[in-house]
Design a protein around this motif. Sequence first.
Motif: not given
Length: 548
Positions: A171-199
């Motif tokens: 059932n393998y399916q590779p992830g999809m690239e989603l590209l944008a002019s701007y990406t807004i992060f709204a993951e909620g508390s302690r989002g794993h991507l927000g943690r990466e961006l902060t660092e």
Amino acid sequence: MSERESMEYDVIIVGAGPAGLATAIRLKQLAQEKEQEISVCILEKGAELGAHILSGAVMDTRALDELLPDWKAQGAPISVEVTEDKFLFLTEKSARSTPMWLLPDCFKNHGNYIVRLGNVVQWMGEQAEALGVDIFPGFAAAHILYAENGAVRGVLTGDMGVARDGTHTANYQPGMELLASYTIFAEGSRGHLGRELTERFKLDESRNAQSYGIGIKELWEVDPSQSQPGLVIHTAGWPLDSDTYGGSFLYHLDNNLVMVGMVVGLDYANPWLSPFEEFQRYKTHPALRATFEGGKRIAYGARSLTAGGLLALPKLSFPGGALVGCEAGFLNASRIKGSHAAIKSGSMAAEAAFEALQAGRKQDELTQYTETFKQSWLHEELNKARNFKQWFKKGRSIASVMTFVEQGLFKGKMPWTLRNDKPDHACLQPAAECARIDYPKPDGKITFDRLSSVFISNTNHEEDEPIHLTLKDPSVPVAVNLARYGGPEARFCPAGVYEFIKTETGDDKLQINAQNCVHCKTCDIKDPTQNIVWVPPQGGEGPVYSGM
């Protein structure tokens, strides 16, 4: 092997909570006003909108009034207005009610509504889709994509159909690239991507250390004689000791439904403390027990809260994107409210992104977002409460007095500001230096165990997929956490994910029951060695909350 697909939008939003949906709605509104086209996409890791949403919640509709003024006519599930406020200080056997004239305005809820935030989010999703927003539930944004100049270029969704050993299933399916002019992060508390961006972008430099709490909640159907629609009760005190930040909420909806929960600050010191067990015994207090007797518990969940307030807010923008909602930490902990702040922050970020797109800019920094926030009513509100969490670092008694002084007497215009440089995980003390806490066994009627609680959270993960609760060093849980702190992960997790067991040779071993994880992120925050790193499982997995 399947080829990796790619899609491009003007704006991508990660997370379909109040902040992410408000961002999308405002972008489309602005485009309609200018009679222009703008492509907007939202990725949501939950199986459906609202599946991972958990909040008290008493809602201040100010930001929603601005975003969607006709929300009542459009059928928003917001109808139970607060009719009565109570604030109780509890000891083990008694409850002392605080006179209303002594309560600062932050604890008063006249004009607010008791809501099931998951239902509100589903309704907001309908409004966004009607405006032309593409919403993809069941897709977790696993990685950030960067342009050659270092700006955020978009996100990559997680691969599906990967076995625990890393091999690809049928059932393998590779992830999809989603590209944008701007990406807004709204993951909620302690989002794993927000943690990466902060660092990566050093967004938290020169800010107070962020503070978190864990919120544990149940939804009950109570005996009709106990139902008081519109009643809001908050408590402080027992069962928590005077040095532990936290409190409870009990909100009466219509249809004999009651929402009950407890927030425990993750800066607590005693590693023997279990937030889940503290919440269970809270329900047995003589002033509260009758509410639940004869009733039925119908839902359970847990989620971290980002509670450091204005002084701990990171820098909000970076090249190619921005943080909104609890991803940044807009919660007003003194009011115990965050949905209005999430909606407002999303709206402001949308206005900045739209202005940049209008000017032909891409992947630059949305500095207008920060400037607009500084001039907003939200900044004014958070500034009044800027010291709230910092005072609780000094104990409940002084914090209660100073909250009254700052917000009751000074009305938030105090001439001082407090600092906090100690992260929550560093507050835990060695187990040998702390008193053990003996918790009573659950009765299965008012108090319950973790596993029966996880069952009614509708949580599910594939057993053969890679464990999404990763360890930087597999030896640390036993060599350090168990030896020095008594294995606190077995207690701070509200879902029974972490369990210390004996091997056949008699050695200790940490067993990770990843299938139980309700995505609260407490382990990622409270682990004293910061050895646990939460990463997203396959999209659509985790809890499926029903209007929590």
